[in-house]
Design a protein around this motif. Structure first.
Motif, mmCIF file in Angstrom:
data_model
loop_
_atom_site.group_PDB
_atom_site.id
_atom_site.type_symbol
_atom_site.label_atom_id
_atom_site.label_comp_id
_atom_site.label_asym_id
_atom_site.label_seq_id
_atom_site.Cartn_x
_atom_site.Cartn_y
_atom_site.Cartn_z
ATOM 1 N N GLN A 25 0.829 -1.206 0.000
ATOM 2 C CA GLN A 25 0.000 0.000 0.000
ATOM 3 C C GLN A 25 0.863 1.257 0.000
ATOM 4 O O GLN A 25 0.543 2.255 -0.659
ATOM 5 N N GLY A 26 1.970 1.220 0.730
ATOM 6 C CA GLY A 26 2.911 2.339 0.684
ATOM 7 C C GLY A 26 3.522 2.485 -0.697
ATOM 8 O O GLY A 26 3.680 3.600 -1.209
ATOM 9 N N LEU A 27 3.850 1.352 -1.320
ATOM 10 C CA LEU A 27 4.400 1.384 -2.674
ATOM 11 C C LEU A 27 3.396 1.957 -3.656
ATOM 12 O O LEU A 27 3.739 2.766 -4.528
ATOM 13 N N SER A 28 2.133 1.563 -3.530
ATOM 14 C CA SER A 28 1.111 2.073 -4.453
ATOM 15 C C SER A 28 0.928 3.572 -4.303
ATOM 16 O O SER A 28 0.747 4.290 -5.291
ATOM 17 N N ASP A 29 0.992 4.064 -3.061
ATOM 18 C CA ASP A 29 0.865 5.508 -2.868
ATOM 19 C C ASP A 29 2.091 6.249 -3.382
ATOM 20 O O ASP A 29 1.990 7.403 -3.829
ATOM 21 N N LEU A 30 3.265 5.597 -3.321
ATOM 22 C CA LEU A 30 4.460 6.208 -3.917
ATOM 23 C C LEU A 30 4.288 6.333 -5.427
ATOM 24 O O LEU A 30 4.545 7.403 -6.001
ATOM 25 N N VAL A 31 3.866 5.265 -6.075
ATOM 26 C CA VAL A 31 3.660 5.301 -7.532
ATOM 27 C C VAL A 31 2.586 6.315 -7.894
ATOM 28 O O VAL A 31 2.737 7.100 -8.841
ATOM 29 N N THR A 32 1.499 6.313 -7.134
ATOM 30 C CA THR A 32 0.423 7.278 -7.383
ATOM 31 C C THR A 32 0.923 8.703 -7.190
ATOM 32 O O THR A 32 0.619 9.597 -7.991
ATOM 33 N N GLY A 33 1.702 8.912 -6.125
ATOM 34 C CA GLY A 33 2.240 10.245 -5.876
ATOM 35 C C GLY A 33 3.180 10.727 -6.957
ATOM 36 O O GLY A 33 3.107 11.875 -7.402
ATOM 37 N N LEU A 34 4.071 9.843 -7.416
ATOM 38 C CA LEU A 34 5.005 10.227 -8.468
ATOM 39 C C LEU A 34 4.278 10.501 -9.776
ATOM 40 O O LEU A 34 4.679 11.390 -10.541
ATOM 41 N N SER A 35 3.205 9.768 -10.042
ATOM 42 C CA SER A 35 2.408 10.037 -11.244
ATOM 43 C C SER A 35 1.790 11.426 -11.181
ATOM 44 O O SER A 35 1.856 12.201 -12.140
ATOM 45 N N GLY A 36 1.200 11.730 -10.022
ATOM 46 C CA GLY A 36 0.615 13.056 -9.863
ATOM 47 C C GLY A 36 1.659 14.154 -9.883
ATOM 48 O O GLY A 36 1.427 15.242 -10.425
#
Length: 430
Positions: free
Chosen positions: A372-383
């Motif tokens: 879940q932390g990894l997914s938020d990192l990927v989501t954050g970097l996309s944004g």
């Protein structure tokens, strides 16, 4: 087993109620930061860097999600969420100080740390699923997302009066709201520290495996709570699951489109209005946008549980594309921009709620927190990428071109969602 199931149910109810209260409080801070961040950056650093403010916050939120998830995996949700809110409060104070000192480096450091407040909000939706029954995961997650509505809708409209209140003390009007945002994060950290007991994640890990199996028959959801996994093993688990990959892609690309268009809308509005009028109009438009993001999330969660994850993701993508089309055609028509931002928020809600639900249920329990932390990192970097590039695109080609380019980025997500192998994997997960 009956006793363990009763404990699980009682802790789940208490956890969701507390998370909903905290989301209201913290939503004020996040929304105020979003509404004035790009305007403050433009005033200090110019239009080309105005999108970078949002990007710094998103990158900060994404990067900080990884250590926060590691902390939660080991010690539970409470210390991880509280620490994120405390970090966000420090960031709010730093942004305020940067305006007083006219320091652009400090401004971006402040936004980077401020993004931790958004990290806590995003991770809270996962905390709502730790003990949720499989057929109610979407609705439990969406209730926490929905509770952001009140604070997030009110927040942008408070930016102007709160900024004016502090301006009499020599604090720039666009920086003042960050003082109140920091206060909302501090209060959120306090509420979690005092009342998030027992911890939902630790409770889930402590429950007997047969109790979890009785309410969640998916083998992937049952694991040894004592087993500690690394970020690498979490990444491998995501890559091995087509359903988890789709969930992550839905969150990341939906967030990318939303941030790209939303971050530059205040700057676009400010091109034809004075500063006071800009804050007033931006406050209204972003309030409608935030209402779209969160206001109907219980309905989105219900649809996610009833209609399925993939249909809701694709419905969210359709709304994102429609929003970009309306924004591109709106010019400076406030009514059309408001309609576009409303659809943008609704589309984000579809991809985020359904994507988060699909992602979290497609992974073994032992790796969930780190994944879940990894997914938020990927989501954050996309944004963040969207935020950085959006200011450059608007500077070179205008707001309409930005909106159309944002719409095109949804094509890979559509292709992934319609792949037969992905649909087969999602059907098994359901």
């Amino acid at each position: 087993m009956t006793s363990a199931v009763a404990v699980r149910s009682a802790v789940q109810v208490r956890t969701v109620r507390l998370l909903m209260v905290v989301e209201v409080v913290s939503g004020l801070g996040v929304a105020m930061g979003i509404s004035v961040g790009a305007l403050l950056t433009r005033a200090m650093a110019g239009t080309a860097l105005s999108g970078a403010a949002q990007s710094a916050a998103v990158v900060g939120g994404g990067v900080l999600a990884v250590p926060a998830a590691a902390l939660m995996s080991r010690y539970g949700r409470r210390p991880g969420l509280a620490l994120c809110y405390l970090t966000g409060a420090v960031g709010g104070v730093a942004v305020l100080a940067s305006a007083l000192l006219d320091s652009i480096p400090l401004l971006f450091v402040g936004f980077f740390l401020f993004g931790a407040g958004s990290t806590a909000k995003l991770q809270s939706r996962y905390a709502a699923t730790d003990l949720a029954e499989p057929h109610r995961r979407g609705r439990q997650l969406s209730l926490v997302v929905w509770s952001t509505t009140l604070g997030a809708v009110i927040g942008p409209n408070l930016a102007s009066p709160l900024g004016g209140t502090l301006s009499r003390f020599g604090i720039p009007e666009l920086a003042g709201p960050f003082a109140f945002a920091a206060a909302s994060f501090l209060l959120s950290a306090l509420l979690l520290t005092v009342f998030l007991r027992p911890d939902p994640l630790l409770t889930a890990q402590a429950l007997p495996a047969q109790t979890l199996a009785a309410t969640d028959p998916a083998p992937a959801a049952v694991a040894d709570g004592a087993q500690r996994q690394t970020l690498g093993s979490a990444a491998r688990a995501v890559l091995a699951s087509p359903a988890a990959r789709l969930g992550m892609a839905a969150m990341a690309l939906g967030h990318l489109v939303m941030v790209a268009v939303m971050a530059m809308t205040p700057v676009h509005i400010g091109e034809t209005h004075s500063a006071p009028d800009t804050l007033r109009i931006v406050g209204f438009v972003l309030s409608v946008h935030v209402a779209g993001m969160y206001g109907l999330s219980p309905v989105v969660g219900w649809l996610t549980d009833r209609a399925g994850r993939v249909p809701v993701i694709l419905g969210g993508v359709a709304l994102l594309i429609a929003a970009c089309a309306v924004a591109a055609a709106a010019g400076h028509d406030t009514a059309l921009l408001t309609a576009a931002l409303l659809m943008l928020g609704l589309g984000w809600s579809g991809t985020m709620v359904a994507g988060s639900t699909l992602f979290t249920e497609s992974l073994p329990a032992a790796v969930k927190a780190r994944a879940q932390g990894l997914s938020d990192l990927v989501t954050g970097l996309s944004g963040a990428s969207a935020g950085v590039l959006s200011g450059i695109v608007v500077e070179l080609s205008g707001y309409a071109v930005l909106a159309l380019l944002a719409a095109l980025t949804t094509i890979p997500l559509i292709a992934l969602a319609l792949r037969p192998s992905t649909l087969a994997a999602v059907k098994v997960a359901d």
